[in-house]
Every structure is written in C-alpha cells, then in structure tokens.
Design a protein around this motif. Sequence first.
Motif, PDB file in Angstrom:
ATOM      1  N   LYS A  32      21.484  88.500  31.804  1.00  0.00           N
ATOM      2  CA  LYS A  32      21.462  87.322  32.554  1.00  0.00           C
ATOM      3  C   LYS A  32      22.573  87.222  33.634  1.00  0.00           C
ATOM      4  O   LYS A  32      23.766  87.193  33.276  1.00  0.00           O
ATOM      5  N   LEU A  33      22.328  86.925  34.988  1.00  0.00           N
ATOM      6  CA  LEU A  33      23.203  87.040  36.015  1.00  0.00           C
ATOM      7  C   LEU A  33      23.527  85.529  36.447  1.00  0.00           C
ATOM      8  O   LEU A  33      22.411  84.812  36.602  1.00  0.00           O
ATOM      9  N   PHE A  34      24.650  85.241  36.889  1.00  0.00           N
ATOM     10  CA  PHE A  34      25.001  83.949  37.515  1.00  0.00           C
ATOM     11  C   PHE A  34      25.790  84.300  38.878  1.00  0.00           C
ATOM     12  O   PHE A  34      26.737  84.956  38.616  1.00  0.00           O
ATOM     13  N   SER A  35      25.102  83.955  39.880  1.00  0.00           N
ATOM     14  CA  SER A  35      25.608  84.492  41.075  1.00  0.00           C
ATOM     15  C   SER A  35      25.550  83.544  42.315  1.00  0.00           C
ATOM     16  O   SER A  35      24.959  82.367  41.897  1.00  0.00           O
ATOM     17  N   ASP A  43      14.900  92.667  44.166  1.00  0.00           N
ATOM     18  CA  ASP A  43      13.812  93.706  44.075  1.00  0.00           C
ATOM     19  C   ASP A  43      14.472  94.987  43.378  1.00  0.00           C
ATOM     20  O   ASP A  43      13.942  95.843  42.890  1.00  0.00           O
ATOM     21  N   LEU A  44      15.711  94.978  43.425  1.00  0.00           N
ATOM     22  CA  LEU A  44      16.489  96.043  42.536  1.00  0.00           C
ATOM     23  C   LEU A  44      16.612  95.806  41.080  1.00  0.00           C
ATOM     24  O   LEU A  44      16.833  96.983  40.264  1.00  0.00           O
ATOM     25  N   PHE A  45      15.934  94.625  40.772  1.00  0.00           N
ATOM     26  CA  PHE A  45      16.076  94.402  39.046  1.00  0.00           C
ATOM     27  C   PHE A  45      15.073  95.482  38.493  1.00  0.00           C
ATOM     28  O   PHE A  45      15.417  95.974  37.440  1.00  0.00           O
ATOM     29  N   GLU A  46      14.001  95.490  39.165  1.00  0.00           N
ATOM     30  CA  GLU A  46      12.926  96.219  38.424  1.00  0.00           C
ATOM     31  C   GLU A  46      13.483  97.925  38.417  1.00  0.00           C
ATOM     32  O   GLU A  46      13.263  98.581  37.406  1.00  0.00           O
ATOM     33  N   VAL A  62      16.123  91.698  33.490  1.00  0.00           N
ATOM     34  CA  VAL A  62      17.188  90.859  34.425  1.00  0.00           C
ATOM     35  C   VAL A  62      16.483  89.719  34.853  1.00  0.00           C
ATOM     36  O   VAL A  62      15.534  89.569  35.451  1.00  0.00           O
ATOM     37  N   SER A  63      17.463  88.777  34.846  1.00  0.00           N
ATOM     38  CA  SER A  63      17.034  87.398  35.389  1.00  0.00           C
ATOM     39  C   SER A  63      18.211  86.942  36.104  1.00  0.00           C
ATOM     40  O   SER A  63      19.549  87.230  35.850  1.00  0.00           O
ATOM     41  N   TYR A  84      25.444  83.351  30.205  1.00  0.00           N
ATOM     42  CA  TYR A  84      25.271  84.314  31.126  1.00  0.00           C
ATOM     43  C   TYR A  84      26.087  85.532  30.812  1.00  0.00           C
ATOM     44  O   TYR A  84      27.026  85.373  30.067  1.00  0.00           O
ATOM     45  N   ASP A  85      25.517  86.760  31.174  1.00  0.00           N
ATOM     46  CA  ASP A  85      26.462  87.938  30.892  1.00  0.00           C
ATOM     47  C   ASP A  85      27.455  88.246  31.956  1.00  0.00           C
ATOM     48  O   ASP A  85      28.536  88.444  31.706  1.00  0.00           O
TER      49      ASP A  85
END
Length: 386
Positions: A32-35, A43-46, A62-63, A84-85
């Motif tokens: 989990k991202l917090f940005s 699109d980079l997550f996949e 990834v979210s 969040y990580d």
Amino acid sequence: MKKLLTFVLAAAIAVSGLSFMTGCTKRSEQLKLFSQGEYMDEDLFEEFEKWYKAETGETVKVSMTDFNSNEDMYTKISMDHADYDLICPSDYMIEKMIKDGLCVPVELDISADGLFKSEYVEITETFDPELKYSVPYMFGTFGIMYNAKSFEEPLTSWADLFEYNRDKTLYLKRSVRDTYHAASLYVKRESLRGLTGAAQKEAVQNVFNDTSSENISAVQQALKAWKGNGKHWDNEDGKFAMAGNKGDAGLFWSCDAGYVMSDYENDDGNVMPGNKDLWFTIPEEGGNVYLDSFVISKYAKNTKAANYFLRFLCTKEAAIANSLYCGAISPVAAAYDELKKEYESMNPQDEDNVFSGTSEEWKKMYIDMLFPNKDVLNRCGQMRDY
C-alpha cells in the motif's frame, strides 16, 4: 505523457476492480502506497508485480492512495496509524517524521556511487543525515508559472505576483510553508538582489530559516494586502485552470508546470494537450528546491515488498516512466542523464514532441525548469522542519 483514451479507460476499469481484488487479498500480499497526486505512473504497478514474482516467487498487489498535503499525511500516520507501507513526503516532512520515529530504515544504500546525482544526495543529507530512512523519488523547484499572453513583459520577481492589482486570476498555495517562504522572499527582496554564487545561496537559505516575529508579521501584512478579487488559494485546481487559460499566474511547483505544459490527464481522466503559452521562472530573489522521497512507515505491514519496490523505482526504466508521467525529474543518474540528452536533441520544428510548434526560447525554459543548473540552484533554499 501521451496516453491513448482507450488505454486510460482500460486503466480506469482496472482501478475500479482494485478494491474488490485487494479486499480478497491477504494483507501480506498487498503493498500500500500513500503518495502525492498525479505523481506516479500506475501502469508500472503490474510490471512491478511481475518483477517481484520473478525475484521472490511471491505474489503482491500494489494499490495507491493520494494525499493533498504533507500535513494531512502526517496527521493520518502519526495519529491514526494509517495502514500504508510506503509514503512519499517532501524533504521537510521527512525530517519531522524521522525525529518523531515514524520511519523505519530502508535496505537500499542511496549513497552508492553513481546511483543518484550527487547534488541531490547532498540535499538528502539535510533532512536524513545518515542517509538511512529515505530514497529520493523526484526533485523540483517552486517559482512562478504564468501565461505569457496575459502579460506584456515576462515575470521575473515575486513583486510581479504580490503587487499585481489589475484584472488577473492569481494563485498562492493553500500550504503555509510554500506561501510563507515565497512571501518571505518577497518582503526581503531588496536584500537579495545582486547576489551570486555561495553568497546568494546562503542569503536565500537565511530567508527560509527566518521564523522571527518580525518576519512573520511582514509576511502576514503582505498576504493581507494580496487578498482580493481574482486571488485564489490553491491546492490542485490551479494548475488545471492555468492549463485551460482560466488563470494568469501563481506560485506553482515545477512538477505542476511540467505536468500541464505537456500532454496531461485532467481530473476526469481525459488526455488534454499541453499549454505552450505557459512559462515557469525562478524569480530573481530566489525560490525553493525540494526533494520528495519514499520512506517506509513505522506502521508498515509489508516491509519486504516495500524495499523491493524502492529498488524497482530506482531502475532507469521506472525512473524515466515516472518522470515523463508527472512532469518532474528523477535524481536516478541513469534516468536523469538519458532524459536530459533526449530533451536537448528534440527539435521544435519536428512533430510529436513536447516542443513541437514552440520556439528555441521556450525549449530552453522547459529544459532549465526540469534540469536546473547550478546558478538556479544557488538561488533556491530548502524547507526544513522548523
């Protein structure tokens, strides 16, 4: 920067199903991202998920959630222990989070020779002295973005923004630190003129460091005088107003400017053409250089995937993709050097590049905005945790 509408729609469909997918996924298989908003090419997550599987044999999904300000983010982490990580704060907030014990060490050695541009590793040392808790993501500056068609002469001073009283739509950030520092540079502008090199850099930083009652009072008076018709406090809408020729000038981050000067996605997810009438300048009195970096939260539940994601972000390909998406530049050396060379090789007379139909002068402005030279950096201060 240029995304086909069908591709955007496909991404939207994928995101709409994300809550269902993550809802059925073990927390140990989630990252989990917090940005900050419009700050990463999702699109980079996949690609990362496939790379992580190949590297570890494990599955991860990834979210990402956006926050509007560093202060909002800090409240959610420090008081709510938000789940969040990885978090992407700005430099001064990282300094505060480290002091408050809200970050855990990262595994990546950011001081490794050649991984990052040295001038940005030096910036990191001001808020993460041991280079232990943060991994640089994007750097940029704040200055004035303005529509050249709205003004007879280029804007070169903070006075052009704070003293302009004619019928224009102007913006200051709804962010106490950004606006305080810009106004401080304005009220002390006479003492900053004519300086160069190390003397200029020291003088600008001294302005940033001045939280005396006298300076606060001067800033307060400047902001009171600035208020009125056509004056707006901006979070995110201002850059889109500027892009649509509904705004004339304001305090903006260079990533905001870069985002809307090239093809960009608006709030509705539609791809819009960049506005080539917009210009960005660091006023003669000075500006700010910032470095946004990723940290691992004290409350992270998947530090393994977090550390792998940090490695992934520092690959040349990922750093280039994110730089092109968000309008800022990664300090990853391989990406920085390749992008600068590519921009310099582009010809405004050619079709299908960011400079098409513009001038050599606009091209130089755009490149200088993304890759500020030493003279520009000398008149940029850094925000600290005061």
